[in-house]
Design an enzyme around this catalytic site. Sequence first.
Site, PDB file in Angstrom:
ATOM      1  N   LYS A   1      -7.495  -4.854  12.947  1.00 17.32           N
ATOM      2  CA  LYS A   1      -6.279  -4.264  13.532  1.00 17.32           C
ATOM      3  C   LYS A   1      -5.927  -4.918  14.871  1.00 17.32           C
ATOM      4  CE  LYS A   1      -5.426  -1.234  10.261  1.00 17.32           C
ATOM      5  NZ  LYS A   1      -4.231  -1.363   9.409  1.00 17.32           N
TER       6      LYS A   1
ATOM      7  N   ILE B   1      -3.836  10.281  11.468  1.00 20.30           N
ATOM      8  CA  ILE B   1      -2.784  10.801  10.595  1.00 20.30           C
ATOM      9  C   ILE B   1      -3.459  11.358   9.331  1.00 20.30           C
ATOM     10  CG2 ILE B   1      -0.612  10.280   9.404  1.00 20.30           C
ATOM     11  CD1 ILE B   1      -0.422   9.544  12.393  1.00 20.30           C
TER      12      ILE B   1
ATOM     13  N   TYR C   1     -12.935  -2.942  11.019  1.00 21.31           N
ATOM     14  CA  TYR C   1     -11.568  -2.383  11.007  1.00 21.31           C
ATOM     15  C   TYR C   1     -10.864  -2.658  12.336  1.00 21.31           C
ATOM     16  CZ  TYR C   1      -7.987   1.294  10.373  1.00 21.31           C
ATOM     17  OH  TYR C   1      -6.817   2.002  10.262  1.00 21.31           O
TER      18      TYR C   1
ATOM     19  N   SER D   1       1.425   3.446  -2.570  1.00 19.28           N
ATOM     20  CA  SER D   1       1.162   4.471  -3.595  1.00 19.28           C
ATOM     21  C   SER D   1       0.728   5.794  -2.984  1.00 19.28           C
ATOM     22  CB  SER D   1       0.079   3.981  -4.561  1.00 19.28           C
ATOM     23  OG  SER D   1      -1.064   3.587  -3.832  1.00 19.28           O
ATOM     24  N   ARG D   2       0.240   5.736  -1.743  1.00 23.16           N
ATOM     25  CA  ARG D   2      -0.329   6.945  -1.130  1.00 23.16           C
ATOM     26  C   ARG D   2      -0.068   6.923   0.381  1.00 23.16           C
ATOM     27  NH1 ARG D   2      -5.757   6.467  -1.075  1.00 23.16           N
ATOM     28  NH2 ARG D   2      -5.967   4.400  -1.977  1.00 23.16           N
TER      29      ARG D   2
ATOM     30  N   SER E   1      -3.513   0.132  14.372  1.00 24.86           N
ATOM     31  CA  SER E   1      -4.299   1.355  14.575  1.00 24.86           C
ATOM     32  C   SER E   1      -4.746   1.439  16.020  1.00 24.86           C
ATOM     33  CB  SER E   1      -5.536   1.332  13.668  1.00 24.86           C
ATOM     34  OG  SER E   1      -6.423   2.373  14.042  1.00 24.86           O
TER      35      SER E   1
ATOM     36  N   GLY F   1       0.821  -1.213   0.000  1.00 24.33           N
ATOM     37  CA  GLY F   1       0.000   0.000   0.000  1.00 24.33           C
ATOM     38  C   GLY F   1       0.851   1.257   0.000  1.00 24.33           C
TER      39      GLY F   1
ATOM     40  N   ALA G   1     -11.508  -5.015  14.503  1.00 27.06           N
ATOM     41  CA  ALA G   1     -11.242  -6.453  14.626  1.00 27.06           C
ATOM     42  C   ALA G   1     -10.006  -6.833  13.812  1.00 27.06           C
ATOM     43  CB  ALA G   1     -12.456  -7.256  14.155  1.00 27.06           C
TER      44      ALA G   1
ATOM     45  N   VAL H   1      -2.934  -7.630  -1.942  1.00 29.05           N
ATOM     46  CA  VAL H   1      -2.283  -8.383  -0.854  1.00 29.05           C
ATOM     47  C   VAL H   1      -3.169  -9.490  -0.280  1.00 29.05           C
ATOM     48  CG1 VAL H   1      -0.688  -6.558  -0.122  1.00 29.05           C
ATOM     49  CG2 VAL H   1      -2.977  -6.672   0.901  1.00 29.05           C
TER      50      VAL H   1
HETATM   51  P1  NAP Z   1      -4.672   5.393   2.204  1.00 28.78           P
HETATM   52  O1  NAP Z   1      -4.165   6.780   2.037  1.00 28.78           O
HETATM   53  O2  NAP Z   1      -6.112   5.120   1.952  1.00 28.78           O
HETATM   54  O3  NAP Z   1      -3.767   4.398   1.321  1.00 28.78           O
HETATM   55  C1  NAP Z   1      -4.049   3.014   1.321  1.00 28.78           C
HETATM   56  C2  NAP Z   1      -2.995   2.292   0.512  1.00 28.78           C
HETATM   57  O4  NAP Z   1      -3.296   0.884   0.551  1.00 28.78           O
HETATM   58  C3  NAP Z   1      -2.992   2.675  -0.967  1.00 28.78           C
HETATM   59  O5  NAP Z   1      -1.651   2.657  -1.411  1.00 28.78           O
HETATM   60  C4  NAP Z   1      -3.783   1.551  -1.631  1.00 28.78           C
HETATM   61  O6  NAP Z   1      -3.446   1.323  -3.004  1.00 28.78           O
HETATM   62  C5  NAP Z   1      -3.333   0.381  -0.786  1.00 28.78           C
HETATM   63  N1  NAP Z   1      -4.241  -0.781  -0.835  1.00 28.78           N
HETATM   64  C6  NAP Z   1      -5.549  -0.849  -0.509  1.00 28.78           C
HETATM   65  N2  NAP Z   1      -6.007  -2.102  -0.668  1.00 28.78           N
HETATM   66  C7  NAP Z   1      -4.952  -2.850  -1.114  1.00 28.78           C
HETATM   67  C8  NAP Z   1      -4.790  -4.214  -1.485  1.00 28.78           C
HETATM   68  N3  NAP Z   1      -5.807  -5.096  -1.402  1.00 28.78           N
HETATM   69  N4  NAP Z   1      -3.584  -4.627  -1.936  1.00 28.78           N
HETATM   70  C9  NAP Z   1      -2.539  -3.756  -2.015  1.00 28.78           C
HETATM   71  N5  NAP Z   1      -2.632  -2.457  -1.674  1.00 28.78           N
HETATM   72  C10 NAP Z   1      -3.826  -2.008  -1.228  1.00 28.78           C
HETATM   73  O7  NAP Z   1      -4.399   4.886   3.720  1.00 28.78           O
HETATM   74  P2  NAP Z   1      -3.433   5.458   4.858  1.00 28.78           P
HETATM   75  O8  NAP Z   1      -4.191   6.454   5.677  1.00 28.78           O
HETATM   76  O9  NAP Z   1      -2.104   5.805   4.304  1.00 28.78           O
HETATM   77  O10 NAP Z   1      -3.307   4.165   5.783  1.00 28.78           O
HETATM   78  C11 NAP Z   1      -2.231   3.246   5.644  1.00 28.78           C
HETATM   79  C12 NAP Z   1      -2.307   2.234   6.777  1.00 28.78           C
HETATM   80  O11 NAP Z   1      -2.270   2.906   8.030  1.00 28.78           O
HETATM   81  C13 NAP Z   1      -3.609   1.423   6.763  1.00 28.78           C
HETATM   82  O12 NAP Z   1      -3.349   0.095   7.155  1.00 28.78           O
HETATM   83  C14 NAP Z   1      -4.440   2.119   7.811  1.00 28.78           C
HETATM   84  O13 NAP Z   1      -5.397   1.254   8.376  1.00 28.78           O
HETATM   85  C15 NAP Z   1      -3.386   2.527   8.808  1.00 28.78           C
HETATM   86  N6  NAP Z   1      -3.785   3.638   9.671  1.00 28.78           N
HETATM   87  C16 NAP Z   1      -4.022   4.873   9.167  1.00 28.78           C
HETATM   88  C17 NAP Z   1      -4.392   5.903  10.019  1.00 28.78           C
HETATM   89  C18 NAP Z   1      -4.629   7.288   9.535  1.00 28.78           C
HETATM   90  O14 NAP Z   1      -5.012   8.129  10.373  1.00 28.78           O
HETATM   91  N7  NAP Z   1      -4.448   7.590   8.272  1.00 28.78           N
HETATM   92  C19 NAP Z   1      -4.553   5.645  11.373  1.00 28.78           C
HETATM   93  C20 NAP Z   1      -4.320   4.377  11.858  1.00 28.78           C
HETATM   94  C21 NAP Z   1      -3.921   3.380  10.996  1.00 28.78           C
HETATM   95  P3  NAP Z   1      -4.156   2.162  -4.215  1.00 28.78           P
HETATM   96  O15 NAP Z   1      -3.601   3.562  -4.121  1.00 28.78           O
HETATM   97  O16 NAP Z   1      -3.711   1.479  -5.439  1.00 28.78           O
HETATM   98  O17 NAP Z   1      -5.610   2.111  -3.951  1.00 28.78           O
END
Ligand code: NAP
Length: 251
Positions: A164, A193, A160, A19-20, A147, A17, A162, A69
């Site tokens: 995490k 974040i 979500y 890309s972003r 998380s 994941g 469950a 994944v």
């Molecule tokens: P995001 O900006 O939505 O980015 C999600 C990333 O996961 C993207 O690169 C997406 O690819 C990829 N992805 C989604 N489904 C996938 C799959 N089946 N196979 C491969 N790649 C996949 O999310 P984020 O906020 O950066 O979060 C990243 C991680 O941190 C997550 O596990 C999230 O639960 C955790 N987290 C985030 C926060 C927060 O506040 N942001 C807080 C706690 C935990 P595409 O771009 O191709 O769709």
Amino acid sequence: MGTESKDSDKRVALVTGASRGLGRAVAIELATCGIRVVVNYLTNDREAHKVDQEIKSLGGEAMLYKTDVSDATAVRKMTRQIVEQWGKIDILVNNAGIVRDTLLLRMPDEAWDEVINTNLRGAYLCTKYALRSMMEQGWGRIINIASLAGLVGNAGQANYSAAKGGLIAFTKSVAREVGPRNITANAISPGFIVTEMTDKLPQEARDAILARIPLGRFGVADDVAGLTAFLASEQASYITAQVICVDGGVI
Ligand code: NAP
């Protein structure tokens, strides 16, 4: 010849994941530490190519790998191809994650399955298939992005939370299983974040969260990337089976 042997000494990281959001920041941070980085993603070719370009413009090495994944055959193929190309996998960052938020009584079964499959099964598969290379070398780092919801739960996020919470228990079990092989496994628990995932939250919810953060701000992706790079480094060799919160001290 000299350069070749130097290249093969370089650490190789797979960041899912990437890309972003957090994954992107982690991939770039690891690359700036001289680590070769596999940028995994699911759909977003444009953003993934930007990460690839950014790493290369910083003098780093990146490989794009588009795959789901949660697909066992595809993950197996991905790990095999990384080992074919770069010889090994030293560091795995299980970061790919999605949300499908809704109250439990209204939750479609698909929303449960999709979140568990990506956030938990995905980490299980990537770990299982990346471990072989780490075991062979007697060195490895597994870093799972969990998380706060996995520690304390969250209304509207039963699926979500469950996933995490399961990821945290998975991390501790893996750490106990592979510790004797000099492989560490830790979880990072981010709070709020700023990324596309959290951009979707309504203003009221954002204000309510902010009021609970002693540091008085939301986190940024680099807050998580810095800790990930540390856990992936030699300095973190005696840290395993831990959950480290990056949440501004949220209460
Ligand atoms: P995001 O900006 O939505 O980015 C999600 C990333 O996961 C993207 O690169 C997406 O690819 C990829 N992805 C989604 N489904 C996938 C799959 N089946 N196979 C491969 N790649 C996949 O999310 P984020 O906020 O950066 O979060 C990243 C991680 O941190 C997550 O596990 C999230 O639960 C955790 N987290 C985030 C926060 C927060 O506040 N942001 C807080 C706690 C935990 P595409 O771009 O191709 O769709």
